[in-house]
Design a protein around this motif. Structure first.
Motif, short mmCIF file in Angstrom:
data_model
loop_
_atom_site.label_atom_id
_atom_site.label_comp_id
_atom_site.label_asym_id
_atom_site.label_seq_id
_atom_site.Cartn_x
_atom_site.Cartn_y
_atom_site.Cartn_z
N THR A 47 44.25 43.08 16.34
CA THR A 47 43.53 42.02 17.04
C THR A 47 42.71 42.63 18.16
OG1 THR A 47 45.40 41.66 18.54
CG2 THR A 47 45.32 40.33 16.53
N ASN A 48 41.57 42.01 18.43
CA ASN A 48 40.71 42.42 19.55
C ASN A 48 40.38 43.91 19.52
OD1 ASN A 48 40.85 39.75 20.63
ND2 ASN A 48 42.84 40.26 21.52
N LEU A 49 40.02 44.39 18.34
CA LEU A 49 39.65 45.79 18.19
C LEU A 49 38.22 45.86 17.66
CD1 LEU A 49 40.81 48.71 18.42
CD2 LEU A 49 41.27 48.58 15.96
N PRO A 50 37.35 46.64 18.31
CA PRO A 50 35.96 46.74 17.86
C PRO A 50 35.85 47.21 16.41
CG PRO A 50 36.25 47.77 20.01
CD PRO A 50 37.62 47.46 19.50
N GLY A 51 34.79 46.80 15.75
CA GLY A 51 34.56 47.24 14.38
C GLY A 51 34.34 48.75 14.32
N SER A 52 34.52 49.30 13.14
CA SER A 52 34.35 50.74 12.89
C SER A 52 35.29 51.60 13.73
CB SER A 52 32.90 51.17 13.15
OG SER A 52 32.01 50.45 12.33
N SER A 53 36.44 51.05 14.11
CA SER A 53 37.43 51.84 14.86
C SER A 53 38.24 52.74 13.96
CB SER A 53 38.37 50.91 15.63
OG SER A 53 37.69 50.20 16.64
N HIS A 54 38.15 52.48 12.64
CA HIS A 54 38.91 53.23 11.63
C HIS A 54 40.41 53.11 11.84
CE1 HIS A 54 35.01 55.59 10.93
NE2 HIS A 54 35.21 54.80 9.88
N PHE A 55 40.85 51.89 12.14
CA PHE A 55 42.28 51.59 12.20
C PHE A 55 42.88 51.85 10.83
CE2 PHE A 55 45.75 48.56 11.53
CZ PHE A 55 46.51 48.69 12.69
N GLY A 56 43.95 52.67 10.81
CA GLY A 56 44.59 53.03 9.55
C GLY A 56 44.21 54.42 9.07
N HIS A 57 43.39 55.14 9.84
CA HIS A 57 43.03 56.50 9.44
C HIS A 57 44.27 57.38 9.29
CE1 HIS A 57 40.55 60.18 9.26
NE2 HIS A 57 41.54 60.72 9.96
N ALA A 58 45.25 57.17 10.17
CA ALA A 58 46.51 57.91 10.10
C ALA A 58 47.66 56.93 10.27
CB ALA A 58 46.57 58.98 11.19
N VAL A 59 48.73 57.13 9.53
CA VAL A 59 49.90 56.26 9.63
C VAL A 59 51.17 57.09 9.56
CG1 VAL A 59 48.76 54.23 8.62
CG2 VAL A 59 49.91 55.86 7.13
N ALA A 60 52.22 56.56 10.18
CA ALA A 60 53.55 57.18 10.09
C ALA A 60 54.57 56.06 10.24
CB ALA A 60 53.74 58.23 11.17
N ILE A 61 55.66 56.16 9.50
CA ILE A 61 56.69 55.13 9.57
C ILE A 61 58.05 55.81 9.69
CG2 ILE A 61 57.00 54.92 7.07
CD1 ILE A 61 57.28 51.84 7.55
N HIS A 62 58.90 55.23 10.54
CA HIS A 62 60.26 55.76 10.70
C HIS A 62 61.15 54.57 11.04
CE1 HIS A 62 63.27 58.90 11.64
NE2 HIS A 62 63.73 57.99 12.47
N GLY A 63 62.05 54.23 10.12
CA GLY A 63 62.92 53.09 10.34
C GLY A 63 62.12 51.82 10.54
N ASP A 64 62.30 51.16 11.67
CA ASP A 64 61.61 49.91 11.96
C ASP A 64 60.40 50.11 12.86
OD1 ASP A 64 63.30 48.38 10.42
OD2 ASP A 64 64.66 47.91 12.07
N LEU A 65 59.86 51.33 12.87
CA LEU A 65 58.68 51.63 13.69
C LEU A 65 57.54 52.09 12.80
CD1 LEU A 65 60.33 53.59 16.63
CD2 LEU A 65 59.33 51.30 16.77
N LEU A 66 56.34 51.65 13.14
CA LEU A 66 55.13 52.02 12.41
C LEU A 66 54.06 52.42 13.41
CD1 LEU A 66 53.15 52.03 9.93
CD2 LEU A 66 52.80 49.58 10.39
#
Length: 266
Positions: free
Chosen positions: A25-44
């Motif tokens: 939410t409230n993130l400018p376009g072309s920010s490339h949200f999701g370029h990198a991801v990591a998950i551990h237990g209940d944290l993302l």
């Protein structure tokens, strides 16, 4: 951008089906949200390396941390949104790489230029820790600078991996000796007394034809896997190197190359 979560048994027995879509939410376009991801237990953790946040440097990038059940049963609620500011942060690509392990979050910013007297971007890695700044809070614990100030880019922080008390950082554009863009991986160990990561050694493989060593890294206990996707003679014929720690020393145990008859781009 968006992040999609899949889980087993979603849509049928042993089926991996789409479970949830997470959009910022409230993130400018072309920010490339999701370029990198990591998950551990209940944290993302999610990186957005081109984001500009209020109060942050222009195009510095951002990291987002989500926690399951935050805001409702099975909801993934945002608990951290952070972007660097100050000298060297403009266009730093913060969030290009992310890694999670227990109460530790590592974020790479390979274009961070901490020494503006140079024309190169040495890169930087940021270490966040749970309970830093208050019980249950996630705060910046440590800013780890690139290996040196230079007129060329190192891309330190291009890749990161963390497990238990060990951190690996890839810098695939590092010049080693006379070999341009040979690449290096830097290893850090956590100091028990301070909870900070301290540099221990670097690894490179200039005796092999592969280049951009450190383009990708993975850690599993006493094992380290490093990707080097460029070859000095065949640009698309890279390799992956497996190292293991024995008696306090890291030694190469395997080198993986493209299987015979398979496509290039290994």
């Amino acid at each position: 951008g968006s992040v999609y979560l899949f889980r087993r048994q979603e849509g049928g027995a042993d089926n991996w089906g789409e479970w949830m879509r997470i959009a910022p939410t409230n993130l400018p376009g072309s920010s490339h949200f999701g370029h990198a991801v990591a998950i551990h237990g209940d944290l993302l953790a999610v990186g957005a390396p081109d984001a500009t946040l209020p109060g942050g440097a222009t195009g510095a990038g951002a990291v987002f941390l989500f926690q399951r059940h935050h805001g409702g049963s099975n909801a993934w609620g945002e608990i951290l949104r952070w972007s660097p500011s100050g000298v060297g942060a403009n266009g730093a690509d913060f969030g290009w790489s992310v890694a999670l392990s227990d109460s530790t979050l590592i974020v790479g910013a390979p274009k961070f230029n901490g020494n503006t007297a140079t024309t190169g971007c040495e890169g930087r890695v940021f270490h966040f820790q749970r309970d830093e700044g208050g019980a249950g809070a996630w705060g910046l614990r440590q800013s780890i600078p690139g290996p040196d100030a230079s007129t060329v880019d190192f891309n330190f922080g291009w890749s990161v991996a963390v497990v238990d008390n060990r951190l690996a950082v890839g810098a695939p554009l590092t010049t080693v000796g006379s070999v341009s863009k040979a690449g290096r991986v830097f290893l850090y160990e956590r100091a028990v007394a301070t909870d900070d990561f301290a540099y221990t050694l670097y690894i490179d493989r200039i005796s092999d034809p592969e280049r951009n060593f450190g383009y990708s890294v993975a850690l599993d206990g006493e094992r380290l896997l490093v990707g080097a996707p460029i070859n000095a003679t065949d640009p698309y014929y890279g390799a992956a190197f497996l190292f293991a720690k024995h008696s306090g020393h890291w030694t190469q145990t395997e080198k993986f190359t493209r299987p015979a008859g398979s496509a290039n781009l290994f």
